[in-house]
Design a protein around this motif. Structure first.
Motif, PDB file in Angstrom:
ATOM      1  N   HIS A  61      45.916  49.197  39.266  1.00  0.00           N
ATOM      2  CA  HIS A  61      47.236  48.605  39.462  1.00  0.00           C
ATOM      3  C   HIS A  61      48.050  49.367  40.493  1.00  0.00           C
ATOM      4  O   HIS A  61      48.785  48.762  41.291  1.00  0.00           O
ATOM      5  N   TRP A 121      46.102  39.587  40.927  1.00  0.00           N
ATOM      6  CA  TRP A 121      44.790  39.471  40.287  1.00  0.00           C
ATOM      7  C   TRP A 121      44.245  38.049  40.439  1.00  0.00           C
ATOM      8  O   TRP A 121      43.070  37.856  40.765  1.00  0.00           O
ATOM      9  N   LEU A 145      39.628  41.162  32.610  1.00  0.00           N
ATOM     10  CA  LEU A 145      40.968  41.746  32.520  1.00  0.00           C
ATOM     11  C   LEU A 145      41.293  42.134  31.084  1.00  0.00           C
ATOM     12  O   LEU A 145      42.046  43.080  30.849  1.00  0.00           O
TER      13      LEU A 145
END
Length: 444
Positions: free
Chosen positions: A187, A255, A294
């Motif tokens: 991230h 994403w 994820l």
């Protein structure tokens, strides 16, 4: 100061007997105001409370047993305070990279046992030692992240060692770091403007296979048609296109854009007669794969669901007229404008033989129709009928048909076809008769 360095920003008051260490010193030496400060102090609890009182923040214990404290300040600034080691030099030499193995005293004296200042000037990312990288394999991901966010280049021996760490993780010689820690490094990389380049560096360092292996399946998978890149590089280029237009794009949107075609490798089929390649159902398969990956990286459930739904919807045809645009908005309002951002990034990343100025212009016009419809009706109109009213009107018990009737009348209201309760009742009665007739015809 010359070259890459700017005027150094002021530092906050030093805690009694404290040293500022690590990345905050690195950034300060580069002329960048730190937002995360790491301190080593004789008494973390007392220092944290004093700092919070002086700077106007809140202090709390992260780990009382080990004496780790944190101070939160307005604006997202954070100070972590830990006990000062007996040997500060030894502590610095156990860190990951030389540019992080730095400390500064309250008098402004810089401690630099590993030569980090020279590496800063050279914009070079160099490990303190191979043993340090192996002691915490997450540092391999940090290498890719710092390369991207600092704009430095890995020194050759360090790059080779990062690959050796990746190989040891892949074969089980080293234990992997916790998924949450990998997620945080990914991230930090994805939130940077150069995130697309960072993804390519993850692949070059053999770390992508340990992070999002499904993404690698698209390497070398040619698509043709509108596409000039293989599936993997198309996803990376789409991320680049997204950030060029929405530099503030939230992480779930980043994403979704990167992973929007992740289902293509497993959905690939070849028509035996024409030899053409197809990727039927890759949107739904990709949504499932993205949600699974994820989820393993421990993203919040709401973020995972949003990413998955964006991927599943990214192939929905854009409307050809204004009425269809209103319908598009009504049915996908909770995905907008993110869905349009994914679709546009997907389109702009494609420059294959089927792409031309006319097709891009038509796509832009369809996008504008949706944006105009969203602007005209940013929120759905209030419901004109309740479920109880529908049940009473049609003589139905609770069940799926009541929900279908409500969805139909709500969509008619969004399209401007129904404007009041009386019109809604008439619509529902007509809808019920029409759908009943259709079902009867289907059974005949």
């Amino acid at each position: 100061m010359t070259g890459m360095f700017r005027r150094r920003p002021p530092l906050p008051p030093f805690p009694a007997g404290g040293l500022l260490v690590g990345g905050a010193v690195r950034d300060w030496l580069r002329g960048v105001a730190p937002k995360d400060f790491d301190w080593v102090v004789p008494d973390p609890a007392a220092a944290a409370r004093a700092m919070a009182a002086v700077l106007g923040g809140s202090a709390f214990a992260l780990d009382e047993e080990r004496g780790y404290w944190r101070v939160h300040l307005p604006g997202g600034v954070q100070h972590d305070l830990v006990p000062r080691p007996a040997d500060v030099t030894d502590d610095l030499l156990r860190r990951d990279f030389t540019v992080n193995a730095l400390a500064v005293t309250g008098e402004g004296r810089v401690l630099d046992p590993a030569g980090g200042r020279a590496d800063l000037r050279a914009r070079r990312l160099r490990m303190v030692s191979a043993a340090n990288l192996r002691s915490d394999p997450l540092r391999a991901w940090r290498a890719a992240r710092l390369e991207t966010t600092l704009g430095f280049r890995l020194e050759a021996d360090t790059e080779a060692e990062v690959r050796r760490v990746a190989a040891a993780l892949a074969d089980g010689t080293l234990s992997p770091p916790a998924p949450e820690r990998v997620r945080d490094e990914l991230h930090a990389l994805l939130t940077h403007p150069g995130a697309a380049h960072g993804v390519l560096r993850l692949e070059a360092l053999d770390l992508l296979a340990l992070s999002v292996p499904e993404l690698r399946e698209g390497i070398g998978l040619e698509q043709g048609g509108f596409h000039h890149l293989d599936v993997f590089h198309h996803g990376v280029e789409a991320l680049h296109q997204l950030l060029a237009r929405r530099p503030d794009a939230p992480l779930p949107l980043r994403w979704a854009t990167l992973l929007h075609d992740v289902g293509k490798p497993r959905a690939r089929t070849v028509d035996p007669e024409t030899g053409r390649t197809h990727f039927y159902g890759h949107d739904k398969l990709g949504a499932a794969l993205a949600a699974q990956r994820l989820g393993r990286l421990k993203l919040p459930g709401d973020d995972v669901r949003h990413v998955s739904r964006l991927i599943e919807a990214h192939m929905v045809p854009l409307p050809a007229g204004d009425r269809e645009a209103r319908r598009f908005v009504h049915r996908r309002r909770d995905l907008l404008p993110d869905l349009l951002s994914v679709m546009l990034a997907d389109r702009e990343a494609a420059r294959g033989p089927s792409s031309n100025a006319a097709s891009r212009h038509a796509y832009a016009r369809a996008m504008n129709r949706v944006l105009e419809a969203l602007e005209e009706q940013p929120a759905p109109p209030p419901p004109l009928l309740s479920g109880r009213e529908v049940m009473a009107l049609l003589g139905l018990p609770p069940g799926p048909r009541v929900g279908a009737a409500l969805r139909a009348v709500n969509e008619a209201a969004a399209l401007g076809e129904v404007r009041d309760a009386a019109g809604a009742r008439a619509f529902v009665q007509t809808w019920a008769q029409t759908t009943t007739d259709q079902n009867t015809d289907g059974e005949a």
